[in-house]
Design a protein around this motif. Structure first.
Motif, PDB file in Angstrom:
ATOM      1  N   CYS A   1      23.610  10.523   8.164  1.00 57.89           N
ATOM      2  CA  CYS A   1      24.959  10.886   8.614  1.00 57.89           C
ATOM      3  C   CYS A   1      25.840  11.315   7.442  1.00 57.89           C
ATOM      4  CB  CYS A   1      25.603   9.735   9.388  1.00 57.89           C
ATOM      5  SG  CYS A   1      26.124   8.343   8.372  1.00 57.89           S
ATOM      6  N   GLY A   2      25.367  11.135   6.201  1.00 58.42           N
ATOM      7  CA  GLY A   2      26.103  11.578   5.024  1.00 58.42           C
ATOM      8  C   GLY A   2      26.836  10.479   4.286  1.00 58.42           C
ATOM      9  N   ASN A   3      26.790   9.260   4.779  1.00 60.36           N
ATOM     10  CA  ASN A   3      27.518   8.146   4.174  1.00 60.36           C
ATOM     11  C   ASN A   3      26.613   7.372   3.214  1.00 60.36           C
ATOM     12  OD1 ASN A   3      29.751   6.450   3.867  1.00 60.36           O
ATOM     13  ND2 ASN A   3      28.947   5.017   5.362  1.00 60.36           N
ATOM     14  N   LYS A   4      27.190   6.859   2.112  1.00 57.52           N
ATOM     15  CA  LYS A   4      26.432   6.063   1.148  1.00 57.52           C
ATOM     16  C   LYS A   4      26.838   4.599   1.152  1.00 57.52           C
ATOM     17  CE  LYS A   4      25.278   9.464  -2.381  1.00 57.52           C
ATOM     18  NZ  LYS A   4      25.308   9.727  -3.818  1.00 57.52           N
ATOM     19  N   VAL A   5      27.887   4.233   1.908  1.00 56.93           N
ATOM     20  CA  VAL A   5      28.411   2.869   1.894  1.00 56.93           C
ATOM     21  C   VAL A   5      27.830   2.076   3.064  1.00 56.93           C
ATOM     22  CG1 VAL A   5      30.493   1.452   1.940  1.00 56.93           C
ATOM     23  CG2 VAL A   5      30.529   3.656   0.785  1.00 56.93           C
ATOM     24  N   TRP A   6      27.336   0.870   2.743  1.00 53.19           N
ATOM     25  CA  TRP A   6      26.693   0.000   3.720  1.00 53.19           C
ATOM     26  C   TRP A   6      27.278  -1.401   3.638  1.00 53.19           C
ATOM     27  CZ3 TRP A   6      22.371   1.872   6.528  1.00 53.19           C
ATOM     28  CH2 TRP A   6      21.907   3.131   6.131  1.00 53.19           C
ATOM     29  N   GLU A   7      27.239  -2.128   4.745  1.00 52.61           N
ATOM     30  CA  GLU A   7      27.651  -3.527   4.780  1.00 52.61           C
ATOM     31  C   GLU A   7      26.401  -4.391   4.907  1.00 52.61           C
ATOM     32  OE1 GLU A   7      30.244  -6.650   7.506  1.00 52.61           O
ATOM     33  OE2 GLU A   7      30.035  -4.576   8.148  1.00 52.61           O
ATOM     34  N   ILE A   8      26.334  -5.461   4.132  1.00 55.94           N
ATOM     35  CA  ILE A   8      25.178  -6.361   4.179  1.00 55.94           C
ATOM     36  C   ILE A   8      25.345  -7.325   5.354  1.00 55.94           C
ATOM     37  CG2 ILE A   8      23.906  -8.165   2.973  1.00 55.94           C
ATOM     38  CD1 ILE A   8      24.714  -6.846   0.341  1.00 55.94           C
ATOM     39  N   LEU A   9      24.336  -7.362   6.235  1.00 58.04           N
ATOM     40  CA  LEU A   9      24.352  -8.252   7.399  1.00 58.04           C
ATOM     41  C   LEU A   9      23.418  -9.439   7.236  1.00 58.04           C
ATOM     42  CD1 LEU A   9      24.246  -5.611  10.276  1.00 58.04           C
ATOM     43  CD2 LEU A   9      26.246  -6.704   9.283  1.00 58.04           C
ATOM     44  N   ARG A  10      22.363  -9.290   6.424  1.00 54.91           N
ATOM     45  CA  ARG A  10      21.378 -10.356   6.243  1.00 54.91           C
ATOM     46  C   ARG A  10      20.874 -10.320   4.813  1.00 54.91           C
ATOM     47  NH1 ARG A  10      15.362 -10.596   8.937  1.00 54.91           N
ATOM     48  NH2 ARG A  10      14.699 -12.393   7.756  1.00 54.91           N
ATOM     49  N   VAL A  11      20.729 -11.496   4.209  1.00 56.68           N
ATOM     50  CA  VAL A  11      20.238 -11.608   2.836  1.00 56.68           C
ATOM     51  C   VAL A  11      19.075 -12.578   2.830  1.00 56.68           C
ATOM     52  CG1 VAL A  11      20.830 -12.301   0.489  1.00 56.68           C
ATOM     53  CG2 VAL A  11      22.545 -11.199   1.916  1.00 56.68           C
ATOM     54  N   GLY A  12      18.016 -12.241   2.110  1.00 56.84           N
ATOM     55  CA  GLY A  12      16.843 -13.094   1.995  1.00 56.84           C
ATOM     56  C   GLY A  12      15.721 -12.274   1.395  1.00 56.84           C
ATOM     57  N   MET A  13      14.511 -12.497   1.868  1.00 55.97           N
ATOM     58  CA  MET A  13      13.394 -11.660   1.425  1.00 55.97           C
ATOM     59  C   MET A  13      13.566 -10.240   1.945  1.00 55.97           C
ATOM     60  SD  MET A  13      11.484 -13.179  -0.628  1.00 55.97           S
ATOM     61  CE  MET A  13      10.149 -12.016  -0.709  1.00 55.97           C
ATOM     62  N   ASP A  14      14.259 -10.113   3.064  1.00 55.49           N
ATOM     63  CA  ASP A  14      14.610  -8.816   3.634  1.00 55.49           C
ATOM     64  C   ASP A  14      16.124  -8.703   3.686  1.00 55.49           C
ATOM     65  OD1 ASP A  14      11.936  -8.060   4.204  1.00 55.49           O
ATOM     66  OD2 ASP A  14      11.994  -9.292   6.016  1.00 55.49           O
TER      67      ASP A  14
ATOM     68  N   CYS B   1      25.251   0.894   8.263  1.00 52.28           N
ATOM     69  CA  CYS B   1      26.012   2.054   7.794  1.00 52.28           C
ATOM     70  C   CYS B   1      27.454   1.917   8.284  1.00 52.28           C
ATOM     71  CB  CYS B   1      25.387   3.336   8.340  1.00 52.28           C
ATOM     72  SG  CYS B   1      26.272   4.831   7.870  1.00 52.28           S
ATOM     73  N   ILE B   2      28.402   2.098   7.389  1.00 51.00           N
ATOM     74  CA  ILE B   2      29.808   1.955   7.738  1.00 51.00           C
ATOM     75  C   ILE B   2      30.275   3.111   8.630  1.00 51.00           C
ATOM     76  CG2 ILE B   2      32.157   1.895   6.763  1.00 51.00           C
ATOM     77  CD1 ILE B   2      30.543  -0.649   6.347  1.00 51.00           C
ATOM     78  N   ASN B   3      29.682   4.275   8.487  1.00 50.31           N
ATOM     79  CA  ASN B   3      30.108   5.458   9.226  1.00 50.31           C
ATOM     80  C   ASN B   3      29.603   5.455  10.670  1.00 50.31           C
ATOM     81  OD1 ASN B   3      31.336   7.993   9.556  1.00 50.31           O
ATOM     82  ND2 ASN B   3      29.449   9.046   9.043  1.00 50.31           N
ATOM     83  N   CYS B   4      28.294   5.354  10.872  1.00 56.00           N
ATOM     84  CA  CYS B   4      27.720   5.479  12.220  1.00 56.00           C
ATOM     85  C   CYS B   4      27.278   4.141  12.808  1.00 56.00           C
ATOM     86  CB  CYS B   4      26.560   6.462  12.221  1.00 56.00           C
ATOM     87  SG  CYS B   4      25.134   5.916  11.267  1.00 56.00           S
ATOM     88  N   GLU B   5      27.361   3.066  12.031  1.00 53.86           N
ATOM     89  CA  GLU B   5      27.048   1.692  12.449  1.00 53.86           C
ATOM     90  C   GLU B   5      25.574   1.458  12.826  1.00 53.86           C
ATOM     91  OE1 GLU B   5      29.844  -0.045  15.096  1.00 53.86           O
ATOM     92  OE2 GLU B   5      31.537   0.483  13.824  1.00 53.86           O
ATOM     93  N   ARG B   6      24.681   2.279  12.320  1.00 49.59           N
ATOM     94  CA  ARG B   6      23.245   2.020  12.491  1.00 49.59           C
ATOM     95  C   ARG B   6      22.828   0.983  11.455  1.00 49.59           C
ATOM     96  NH1 ARG B   6      20.137   5.379  16.298  1.00 49.59           N
ATOM     97  NH2 ARG B   6      21.603   7.005  16.839  1.00 49.59           N
ATOM     98  N   SER B   7      21.866   0.131  11.825  1.00 53.15           N
ATOM     99  CA  SER B   7      21.405  -0.869  10.863  1.00 53.15           C
ATOM    100  C   SER B   7      19.954  -0.602  10.485  1.00 53.15           C
ATOM    101  CB  SER B   7      21.562  -2.280  11.423  1.00 53.15           C
ATOM    102  OG  SER B   7      20.721  -2.462  12.527  1.00 53.15           O
ATOM    103  N   VAL B   8      19.609  -1.020   9.267  1.00 58.08           N
ATOM    104  CA  VAL B   8      18.283  -0.801   8.701  1.00 58.08           C
ATOM    105  C   VAL B   8      17.828  -2.103   8.051  1.00 58.08           C
ATOM    106  CG1 VAL B   8      16.990   0.539   6.991  1.00 58.08           C
ATOM    107  CG2 VAL B   8      18.861   1.607   8.219  1.00 58.08           C
ATOM    108  N   LEU B   9      16.547  -2.427   8.197  1.00 58.58           N
ATOM    109  CA  LEU B   9      15.959  -3.593   7.556  1.00 58.58           C
ATOM    110  C   LEU B   9      15.122  -3.120   6.376  1.00 58.58           C
ATOM    111  CD1 LEU B   9      15.610  -6.690   7.822  1.00 58.58           C
ATOM    112  CD2 LEU B   9      13.532  -6.222   9.098  1.00 58.58           C
ATOM    113  N   LEU B  10      15.448  -3.620   5.172  1.00 56.83           N
ATOM    114  CA  LEU B  10      14.738  -3.239   3.951  1.00 56.83           C
ATOM    115  C   LEU B  10      14.209  -4.481   3.258  1.00 56.83           C
ATOM    116  CD1 LEU B  10      17.401  -0.826   2.403  1.00 56.83           C
ATOM    117  CD2 LEU B  10      15.319  -0.149   3.562  1.00 56.83           C
TER     118      LEU B  10
END
Length: 62
Positions: free
Chosen positions: A19-32, A37-46
């Motif tokens: 979507c062109g945005n580089k800013v993200w909010e952290i929802l979960r911290v751990g091994m993953d 995404c702040i712009n389109c509100e899609r979430s990704v697990l890394l």
């Protein structure tokens, strides 16, 4: 250098989301990390390794 990430932190990643945005909010911290995404509100697990490799800096809250 070890960086302490917390839920709710805003981070800027090296590569932008399709979507062109580089800013993200952290929802979960751990091994993953679940980040939202702040712009389109899609979430990704890394994996911690992939997240730390793509992390650029902490973003300023708006």
């Amino acid at each position: 250098m070890k960086v302490n990430f917390q839920i709710g932190d805003l981070v800027e990643m090296k590569k932008p989301h399709p979507c062109g945005n580089k800013v993200w909010e952290i929802l979960r911290v751990g091994m993953d990390f679940r980040i939202k995404c702040i712009n389109c509100e899609r979430s990704v697990l890394l994996s911690r390794e992939k997240f730390e490799k793509g992390f650029k800096k902490f973003a300023d809250p708006k």
